[in-house]
Design a protein around this motif. Sequence first.
Motif, mmCIF file in Angstrom:
data_model
loop_
_atom_site.group_PDB
_atom_site.id
_atom_site.type_symbol
_atom_site.label_atom_id
_atom_site.label_comp_id
_atom_site.label_asym_id
_atom_site.label_seq_id
_atom_site.Cartn_x
_atom_site.Cartn_y
_atom_site.Cartn_z
ATOM 1 N N ALA A 91 15.875 19.385 -1.912
ATOM 2 C CA ALA A 91 16.404 17.763 -1.194
ATOM 3 C C ALA A 91 15.966 17.642 -1.890
ATOM 4 C CB ALA A 91 16.650 18.446 0.138
ATOM 5 N N VAL A 92 16.164 15.714 -2.208
ATOM 6 C CA VAL A 92 15.339 14.697 -2.444
ATOM 7 C C VAL A 92 15.086 13.718 -0.883
ATOM 8 C CG1 VAL A 92 14.121 12.998 -4.126
ATOM 9 C CG2 VAL A 92 14.976 15.550 -4.990
ATOM 10 N N LEU A 93 13.958 13.420 -0.599
ATOM 11 C CA LEU A 93 14.383 11.682 0.323
ATOM 12 C C LEU A 93 13.564 10.961 -1.118
ATOM 13 C CD1 LEU A 93 12.793 13.836 3.335
ATOM 14 C CD2 LEU A 93 14.727 11.898 2.836
ATOM 15 N N HIS A 94 14.582 10.266 -1.155
ATOM 16 C CA HIS A 94 13.337 8.799 -2.527
ATOM 17 C C HIS A 94 12.924 8.273 -1.711
ATOM 18 C CE1 HIS A 94 12.581 6.569 -5.906
ATOM 19 N NE2 HIS A 94 13.995 6.067 -5.824
ATOM 20 N N LEU A 95 11.424 7.404 -1.460
ATOM 21 C CA LEU A 95 11.240 6.297 -0.738
ATOM 22 C C LEU A 95 10.115 5.670 -1.847
ATOM 23 C CD1 LEU A 95 11.427 9.129 0.674
ATOM 24 C CD2 LEU A 95 10.480 6.927 2.764
ATOM 25 N N ALA A 96 10.231 6.285 -3.747
ATOM 26 C CA ALA A 96 9.061 5.461 -3.935
ATOM 27 C C ALA A 96 9.850 4.319 -4.751
ATOM 28 C CB ALA A 96 8.759 6.165 -5.324
ATOM 29 N N ALA A 97 8.783 3.153 -4.568
ATOM 30 C CA ALA A 97 9.077 2.004 -5.123
ATOM 31 C C ALA A 97 8.380 1.221 -5.299
ATOM 32 C CB ALA A 97 10.490 1.164 -3.933
ATOM 33 N N GLU A 98 8.877 0.446 -5.548
ATOM 34 C CA GLU A 98 7.039 -1.675 -5.014
ATOM 35 C C GLU A 98 8.458 -2.319 -3.528
ATOM 36 O OE1 GLU A 98 5.263 -2.490 -6.399
ATOM 37 O OE2 GLU A 98 4.632 -1.189 -7.216
ATOM 38 N N SER A 99 7.785 -2.393 -3.411
ATOM 39 C CA SER A 99 8.678 -2.905 -2.133
ATOM 40 C C SER A 99 7.927 -4.032 -0.840
ATOM 41 C CB SER A 99 8.040 -1.829 -0.743
ATOM 42 O OG SER A 99 6.466 -1.761 -0.083
ATOM 43 N N HIS A 100 7.312 -4.383 -1.510
ATOM 44 C CA HIS A 100 6.836 -6.264 -1.040
ATOM 45 C C HIS A 100 7.268 -7.268 -1.558
ATOM 46 C CE1 HIS A 100 3.796 -8.586 0.747
ATOM 47 N NE2 HIS A 100 3.985 -8.141 1.610
ATOM 48 N N VAL A 101 8.102 -7.944 -1.083
ATOM 49 C CA VAL A 101 8.735 -9.087 -0.781
ATOM 50 C C VAL A 101 8.257 -10.120 -1.662
ATOM 51 C CG1 VAL A 101 10.280 -10.733 -0.550
ATOM 52 C CG2 VAL A 101 10.728 -8.711 0.715
ATOM 53 N N ASP A 102 6.755 -10.421 -1.143
ATOM 54 C CA ASP A 102 5.698 -11.666 -1.900
ATOM 55 C C ASP A 102 5.117 -10.949 -3.123
ATOM 56 O OD1 ASP A 102 5.679 -13.788 0.874
ATOM 57 O OD2 ASP A 102 5.485 -11.852 0.806
ATOM 58 N N ARG A 103 5.014 -9.542 -3.338
ATOM 59 C CA ARG A 103 4.611 -9.969 -4.876
ATOM 60 C C ARG A 103 5.771 -9.455 -5.790
ATOM 61 N NH1 ARG A 103 -0.256 -6.591 -4.906
ATOM 62 N NH2 ARG A 103 0.736 -5.182 -6.890
ATOM 63 N N SER A 104 7.451 -9.192 -5.290
ATOM 64 C CA SER A 104 8.774 -9.290 -6.303
ATOM 65 C C SER A 104 8.682 -10.625 -6.606
ATOM 66 C CB SER A 104 9.689 -8.783 -5.102
ATOM 67 O OG SER A 104 9.920 -9.766 -4.465
ATOM 68 N N ILE A 105 8.123 -12.371 -5.783
ATOM 69 C CA ILE A 105 8.400 -13.535 -6.300
ATOM 70 C C ILE A 105 7.342 -13.665 -7.338
ATOM 71 C CG2 ILE A 105 8.139 -15.616 -4.872
ATOM 72 C CD1 ILE A 105 8.945 -14.506 -2.249
#
Length: 353
Positions: A91-105
């Motif tokens: 099983a894989v639970l995939h959570l790895a991500a860049e997650s912060h909205v302000d940083r994405s802006i």
Amino acid sequence: MTAAGRPRAVLVTGGAGFIGSNLVRWILEQDASVRVVNFDLLTYAGNLESVEDVEQRFGPEGERRYRFVHGDIRDFSQVAAALRLEGGADAVLHLAAESHVDRSIMGPGIFIDTNVRGTLVLLEACRAELDARPRPFRFVHVSTDEVYGSLGPADPPFTETTALAPNSPYSASKAGSDLLVRSYIGTFGFPAIITRCSNNYGPYQFPANLIPLMITRAVQDQPLPVYGDGMNVRDWLYVADHAEALWTVLLRGRIGSVYNIGGENQVPNLEMVRRLLALLGKPESLITFVKDRPGHDRRYAMDTGLIQAELGWRPRHDFVNGLEETVHWYLANESWWRRVLSDAYGIAEMYLS
Ligand code: NAD
């Protein structure tokens, strides 16, 4: 998988982040037979201190059911090797991500690279592993309500069939990864399920997010930056309830489905900040309104009828207690957040610039 359909070995990506660290701990405490491999790049958002207790209790010196792997989901060979650990992940639970909205802006590129391309590499590595060593397998892709865009004050909550309409580079990258996973289900019969969750709160959340940002600043008697008029509404879920929802979906969710997860706690940001100040015994004069975030979604709300009816999941934590527990956690773990803040570069100050 065991005969009862329970996974034997789970690969969690992003397990040193906020939700991932809570999830890894929750799984290991919940199921005494499962093994967990925590695969994380330790970006600014990943922190081994968030799983220090997990390492001690369940790692090589403890029950030997947990191991940490420092790796990048964008690196095929690293992911492929991690999938073969502990007798082979089922099983894989995939959570790895860049997650912060302000940083994405401020810088969208890394969001596309990690969230879209990283998910692609991970899917390809899983497919190759299953081709080489076929076995029962499940993949849960952890996504967000933000892919649905924004609601007006009177709109009904998002359902799983609401059209995707992301408004930030972050939510666009998550929507992109959702669609990739969907395409793998349709094209390759890949055994995946997509979850979309509302805002989480609880221990170990990086202090750039609303609740820990406000707590940690209030404790230091610093101004609390509230975007716009403070009337943006978010639906808050205690992180342990999200962990339980993900585990429930992994065990019993229908392959190919999407499940919304939410707390049914719609709270305007300003009210949230006022509640936190009241819990901390700090004055409302600390509130400082700042220029609104560009493209700031006004309101999110989730219809969680599907996961409730089909899988019997519902949140266990009530909002008042959950918030109180969270405030106490940050007060009791000042050394954790002070270290995180000193490692990160002026994260909070960017709100006030
Ligand atoms: P987080 O930023 O706290 O953690 C992300 C983790 O991923 C970090 O430990 C980081 O080191 C790791 N990571 C980043 N890039 C990586 C890479 N290339 N390879 C391996 N690991 C990498 O995020 P979070 O708040 O815990 O969110 C986890 C997931 O849940 C994300 O996919 C997010 O989109 C989703 N989600 C979050 C919320 C929320 O309220 N926080 C709500 C719904 C969905």
